[in-house]
Design a protein around this motif. Structure first.
Motif, PDB file in Angstrom:
ATOM      1  N   GLU A  90    -159.861 -28.557 -38.766  1.00  0.00           N
ATOM      2  CA  GLU A  90    -160.492 -27.841 -39.874  1.00  0.00           C
ATOM      3  C   GLU A  90    -160.508 -28.742 -41.109  1.00  0.00           C
ATOM      4  O   GLU A  90    -161.492 -28.814 -41.839  1.00  0.00           O
ATOM      5  CB  GLU A  90    -159.747 -26.528 -40.164  1.00  0.00           C
ATOM      6  CG  GLU A  90    -160.449 -25.692 -41.243  1.00  0.00           C
ATOM      7  CD  GLU A  90    -159.741 -24.367 -41.565  1.00  0.00           C
ATOM      8  OE1 GLU A  90    -158.603 -24.163 -41.115  1.00  0.00           O
ATOM      9  OE2 GLU A  90    -160.341 -23.559 -42.295  1.00  0.00           O
ATOM     10  N   ARG A 140    -184.915 -25.435 -40.454  1.00  0.00           N
ATOM     11  CA  ARG A 140    -184.735 -24.374 -41.462  1.00  0.00           C
ATOM     12  C   ARG A 140    -186.089 -23.937 -42.004  1.00  0.00           C
ATOM     13  O   ARG A 140    -186.350 -22.750 -42.166  1.00  0.00           O
ATOM     14  CB  ARG A 140    -183.834 -24.885 -42.599  1.00  0.00           C
ATOM     15  CG  ARG A 140    -182.413 -25.076 -42.134  1.00  0.00           C
ATOM     16  CD  ARG A 140    -181.467 -25.441 -43.270  1.00  0.00           C
ATOM     17  NE  ARG A 140    -180.124 -25.207 -42.778  1.00  0.00           N
ATOM     18  CZ  ARG A 140    -179.148 -24.621 -43.444  1.00  0.00           C
ATOM     19  NH1 ARG A 140    -179.334 -24.247 -44.686  1.00  0.00           N
ATOM     20  NH2 ARG A 140    -177.977 -24.426 -42.905  1.00  0.00           N
ATOM     21  N   GLY A 154    -168.989 -19.245 -45.475  1.00  0.00           N
ATOM     22  CA  GLY A 154    -169.432 -20.639 -45.350  1.00  0.00           C
ATOM     23  C   GLY A 154    -170.799 -20.761 -46.003  1.00  0.00           C
ATOM     24  O   GLY A 154    -171.755 -21.256 -45.420  1.00  0.00           O
ATOM     25  N   ASP A 173    -166.741 -20.345 -49.497  1.00  0.00           N
ATOM     26  CA  ASP A 173    -166.808 -21.656 -48.853  1.00  0.00           C
ATOM     27  C   ASP A 173    -165.597 -22.455 -49.327  1.00  0.00           C
ATOM     28  O   ASP A 173    -165.115 -22.271 -50.439  1.00  0.00           O
ATOM     29  CB  ASP A 173    -168.104 -22.382 -49.251  1.00  0.00           C
ATOM     30  CG  ASP A 173    -168.481 -23.475 -48.278  1.00  0.00           C
ATOM     31  OD1 ASP A 173    -169.454 -23.270 -47.508  1.00  0.00           O
ATOM     32  OD2 ASP A 173    -167.812 -24.524 -48.255  1.00  0.00           O
ATOM     33  N   ASN A 203    -173.917 -18.444 -41.398  1.00  0.00           N
ATOM     34  CA  ASN A 203    -175.128 -19.208 -41.096  1.00  0.00           C
ATOM     35  C   ASN A 203    -174.786 -20.667 -40.850  1.00  0.00           C
ATOM     36  O   ASN A 203    -174.555 -21.426 -41.801  1.00  0.00           O
ATOM     37  CB  ASN A 203    -176.131 -19.077 -42.247  1.00  0.00           C
ATOM     38  CG  ASN A 203    -177.523 -19.530 -41.837  1.00  0.00           C
ATOM     39  OD1 ASN A 203    -178.000 -19.170 -40.757  1.00  0.00           O
ATOM     40  ND2 ASN A 203    -178.158 -20.336 -42.665  1.00  0.00           N
TER      41      ASN A 203
HETATM   42  C1  LIG Z   1    -173.916 -26.334 -42.164  1.00  0.00           C
HETATM   43  S1  LIG Z   1    -173.162 -25.809 -43.671  1.00  0.00           S
HETATM   44  C2  LIG Z   1    -174.002 -24.249 -43.866  1.00  0.00           C
HETATM   45  C3  LIG Z   1    -173.952 -23.757 -45.284  1.00  0.00           C
HETATM   46  C4  LIG Z   1    -174.745 -22.484 -45.517  1.00  0.00           C
HETATM   47  N1  LIG Z   1    -174.282 -21.397 -44.687  1.00  0.00           N
HETATM   48  C5  LIG Z   1    -176.219 -22.723 -45.317  1.00  0.00           C
HETATM   49  O1  LIG Z   1    -176.833 -22.016 -44.528  1.00  0.00           O
HETATM   50  O2  LIG Z   1    -176.773 -23.637 -45.979  1.00  0.00           O
HETATM   51  C6  LIG Z   1    -171.511 -25.294 -43.149  1.00  0.00           C
HETATM   52  C7  LIG Z   1    -170.677 -24.738 -44.275  1.00  0.00           C
HETATM   53  O3  LIG Z   1    -169.499 -24.153 -43.726  1.00  0.00           O
HETATM   54  C8  LIG Z   1    -168.426 -24.447 -44.581  1.00  0.00           C
HETATM   55  N2  LIG Z   1    -167.195 -24.400 -43.799  1.00  0.00           N
HETATM   56  C9  LIG Z   1    -166.990 -24.969 -42.602  1.00  0.00           C
HETATM   57  N3  LIG Z   1    -165.734 -24.742 -42.176  1.00  0.00           N
HETATM   58  C10 LIG Z   1    -165.133 -24.010 -43.149  1.00  0.00           C
HETATM   59  C11 LIG Z   1    -163.833 -23.469 -43.296  1.00  0.00           C
HETATM   60  N4  LIG Z   1    -162.897 -23.643 -42.364  1.00  0.00           N
HETATM   61  N5  LIG Z   1    -163.555 -22.764 -44.405  1.00  0.00           N
HETATM   62  C12 LIG Z   1    -164.512 -22.560 -45.347  1.00  0.00           C
HETATM   63  N6  LIG Z   1    -165.767 -23.081 -45.281  1.00  0.00           N
HETATM   64  C13 LIG Z   1    -166.071 -23.797 -44.185  1.00  0.00           C
HETATM   65  C14 LIG Z   1    -168.726 -25.844 -45.101  1.00  0.00           C
HETATM   66  O4  LIG Z   1    -168.026 -26.159 -46.279  1.00  0.00           O
HETATM   67  C15 LIG Z   1    -170.233 -25.792 -45.271  1.00  0.00           C
HETATM   68  O5  LIG Z   1    -170.594 -25.391 -46.558  1.00  0.00           O
END
Ligand SMILES: C[S@@+](CC[C@H](N)C(=O)[O-])C[C@H]1O[C@@H](n2cnc3c(N)ncnc32)[C@H](O)[C@@H]1O
Length: 225
Positions: A5, A31, A55, A76, A117
């Motif tokens: 993580e 997208r 996230g 996030d 997402n």
């Molecule tokens: C591919 S991006 C997608 C962001 C957003 N949902 C979008 O559609 O644009 C993945 C997101 O998940 C967050 N993320 C991944 N693992 C996480 C965790 N363990 N705790 C909090 N956030 C997390 C990342 O910081 C990132 O912003």
């Protein structure tokens, strides 16, 4: 927080500026073609008044839902991504890794929809999936959009395994991000293990695309869990 993580989160901090540009300039083709519209449609179909965007990244989905009058909370772990979200709107954003979400749940209250997402990237998701029951109304829906296991598998073995996203289309702007590939069976099992029953599976695919560009799973809390 487990090491995997930590590595995922470090990569999102490192990639935050490039990610904000890519999302806001509409540079991610899948997208543009289908997946943004698909997650908005999946969420709004439930006519929720409160949504948790888990996230949330730089906050595009919260901003989009807010324009339809939906009260959206974004969470996030990435400080720079949440800062970018806050600069763009006065929404309700929290910096919090999933491993600490249980500590926020009393402050957040319950939601009619929780949306993830493309944000469930780790191998170990069960503690998070377990804790989401405390954040969802009993009649609520958990919605997960992720890469489609059949189309994203490419030449790799069709089995759960760690992969590295190199963002090759972006010409060196990003550093590599670890993520965990799951088969369809694995997605269904991990949700079931945490007492989530999948009630709908959709495969967003624009007319001109021969294959789905993602998969959306909608799940409800299993009765009598
Ligand atoms: C591919 S991006 C997608 C962001 C957003 N949902 C979008 O559609 O644009 C993945 C997101 O998940 C967050 N993320 C991944 N693992 C996480 C965790 N363990 N705790 C909090 N956030 C997390 C990342 O910081 C990132 O912003």
């Amino acid at each position: 927080m487990e090491q995997a993580e930590r590595e995922i989160l470090d990569s999102w901090d490192a990639n935050s500026a490039a990610w904000v540009r890519a999302v806001r300039q509409g540079r991610i083709e899948s997208r543009r073609l289908a997946t943004d519209e698909a997650i908005v449609a999946a969420v709004t179909a439930h006519r929720p008044s409160r949504v948790l965007d888990l996230g949330c990244g730089e906050g595009w989905l919260c901003r989009t839902l807010a324009r339809s009058g939906i009260d959206c909370v974004g969470i996030d772990a990435s400080v720079p991504l949440i800062a970018a979200a806050r600069q763009s709107d006065a929404g309700n954003y929290h910096v919090c890794p999933y491993s600490e979400i249980a500590q926020l749940s009393a402050r957040l209250g319950r939601f009619e929809v929780i949306s993830c997402n493309f944000s469930l990237l780790a191998k170990e998701l069960s503690p998070l999936l377990d804790s989401l029951h405390e954040l969802l109304e009993s009649t609520g829906t958990l919605i997960v959009q992720t890469v489609h296991p059949w189309t994203s598998c490419s030449d790799s073995a069709y089995e759960d395994h760690w992969r590295s996203e190199t963002f090759a289309a972006f010409d060196g702007e990003f550093s590599a991000m670890p993520w965990y590939f799951r088969t369809m069976e694995s997605w269904l099992r991990i949700l079931d293990d945490s007492a989530w029953s999948v009630v709908r599976l959709t495969e967003p695919r624009p007319a001109q695309s021969p294959r789905p560009l993602s998969m959306i799973l909608e799940a409800v809390a299993r009765a009598g869990r």
